[in-house]
Design a protein around this motif. Structure first.
Motif, PDB file in Angstrom:
ATOM      1  N   GLN A   1      -0.391  -4.591   4.938  1.00 23.24           N
ATOM      2  CA  GLN A   1      -1.477  -4.604   3.969  1.00 23.24           C
ATOM      3  C   GLN A   1      -1.852  -3.160   3.632  1.00 23.24           C
ATOM      4  OE1 GLN A   1      -4.661  -6.919   5.697  1.00 23.24           O
ATOM      5  NE2 GLN A   1      -3.776  -8.846   5.008  1.00 23.24           N
ATOM      6  N   PHE A   2      -1.852  -2.834   2.345  1.00 28.76           N
ATOM      7  CA  PHE A   2      -2.156  -1.460   1.943  1.00 28.76           C
ATOM      8  C   PHE A   2      -2.535  -1.399   0.474  1.00 28.76           C
ATOM      9  CE2 PHE A   2       2.326  -2.253   1.297  1.00 28.76           C
ATOM     10  CZ  PHE A   2       2.607  -1.685   0.059  1.00 28.76           C
ATOM     11  N   GLU A   3      -3.219  -0.310   0.124  1.00 22.91           N
ATOM     12  CA  GLU A   3      -3.484   0.036  -1.272  1.00 22.91           C
ATOM     13  C   GLU A   3      -2.649   1.267  -1.584  1.00 22.91           C
ATOM     14  OE1 GLU A   3      -7.760   0.171  -2.359  1.00 22.91           O
ATOM     15  OE2 GLU A   3      -8.069  -0.371  -0.256  1.00 22.91           O
ATOM     16  N   ILE A   4      -2.176   1.378  -2.826  1.00 26.01           N
ATOM     17  CA  ILE A   4      -1.317   2.511  -3.163  1.00 26.01           C
ATOM     18  C   ILE A   4      -1.556   2.950  -4.604  1.00 26.01           C
ATOM     19  CG2 ILE A   4       0.615   1.072  -3.928  1.00 26.01           C
ATOM     20  CD1 ILE A   4       2.495   3.142  -2.597  1.00 26.01           C
ATOM     21  N   ALA A   5      -1.469   4.257  -4.823  1.00 28.18           N
ATOM     22  CA  ALA A   5      -1.500   4.829  -6.170  1.00 28.18           C
ATOM     23  C   ALA A   5      -0.364   5.843  -6.240  1.00 28.18           C
ATOM     24  CB  ALA A   5      -2.840   5.505  -6.452  1.00 28.18           C
ATOM     25  N   ILE A   6       0.497   5.697  -7.236  1.00 30.77           N
ATOM     26  CA  ILE A   6       1.683   6.544  -7.352  1.00 30.77           C
ATOM     27  C   ILE A   6       1.578   7.374  -8.620  1.00 30.77           C
ATOM     28  CG2 ILE A   6       4.212   6.580  -7.525  1.00 30.77           C
ATOM     29  CD1 ILE A   6       4.156   3.761  -6.231  1.00 30.77           C
ATOM     30  N   GLY A   7       1.704   8.684  -8.482  1.00 28.18           N
ATOM     31  CA  GLY A   7       1.681   9.567  -9.641  1.00 28.18           C
ATOM     32  C   GLY A   7       3.066  10.076  -9.961  1.00 28.18           C
TER      33      GLY A   7
END
Length: 243
Positions: free
Chosen positions: A190-196
């Protein structure tokens, strides 16, 4: 040049890329490519032109992938940045350690006003979209989804951990539907992610140890073959649980 699904072609600025049988509403543009009219694309840099249509996806994705290690902002890019200061109505944001900082207007948030706007602090992380790259003018960011006028997942990133991957791998993770390593991680973690596309990834899990496991998996997966991903993720999770 005429595109074919899931194709790779070497292109350079000045090339015209014809899109056959594509409604403008079904086109999604990634980095390093612009839409000149309803049926022609032009690359803004040399690299591999990628056209990808996935079964069940609402739009066909087009972009130019380049091995360049230095990120150059393009309008529409999604980036992870760090607040490094403020002057007047702008925050100064670092999106790359070796490039000039960019600007984020204090009103570039949904429903922002002088009384109602985020109060960002130095070293705070944000997820934003490149909104302007005019020549001789500072690059600007926005935390508003241009299609809905809402936050669209943009804004301050609280907690978690930020690390670097190659720009090419960041684009792969961001633009590949069901990217193998992320698909496998979703099944197990379980995780949150933001990819740039600037090569920065922010990730947050339910504990510091779980967060660092996610960081290690994504960092190491840059060097894995696709056939190795499932087994390697399982091994790392098993090792993590034994600690």
């Amino acid at each position: 040049m005429t595109t074919t699904d899931n194709s790779l072609n070497l292109v350079i600025p000045g090339d015209s890329i014809s899109l056959e049988n594509n409604d403008i509403s079904n086109i999604a543009l990634g980095p390093n490519v612009t839409l000149e009219n309803d049926s022609t694309l032009q690359p803004t840099t040399a690299g591999l032109f990628v056209s990808s249509s996935t079964k069940g996806a609402s739009k066909n994705l087009y972009y130019v992938d380049t091995a360049s290690g230095r990120y150059v902002p393009q309008v529409g890019d999604l980036v992870v940045g760090t607040i490094i200061g403020q002057f007047g109505e702008y925050y100064r944001v670092s999106i790359n350690e070796f490039s000039k900082e960019v600007l984020l207007n204090i009103f570039a948030f949904p429903n922002a006003s002088k009384k109602n706007r985020p109060r960002l602090q130095v070293r705070e992380l944000i997820y934003a979209r490149v909104s302007s790259t005019e020549k001789s003018v500072d690059v600007e960011l926005s935390c508003v989804d241009p299609t809905t006028g809402k936050d669209g997942g943009f804004g301050a990133l609280s907690g978690g951990y930020t690390f670097n991957v190659s720009c090419a791998y960041a684009r792969f993770l961001l633009f590949t539907p069901n990217a193998p390593v992320l698909k496998k991680m979703v099944e197990k973690l379980q995780f949150e992610i933001a990819i740039g596309v600037n090569g920065k990834v922010w990730i947050k899990s339910d504990s510091s140890k779980a967060t660092m496991l996610c960081v290690y998996i994504i960092s190491e997966s840059q060097n894995w073959k696709q056939s190795e991903i499932s087994e390697n993720v399982d091994k790392l999770i098993k090792k993590f649980k034994s600690l």
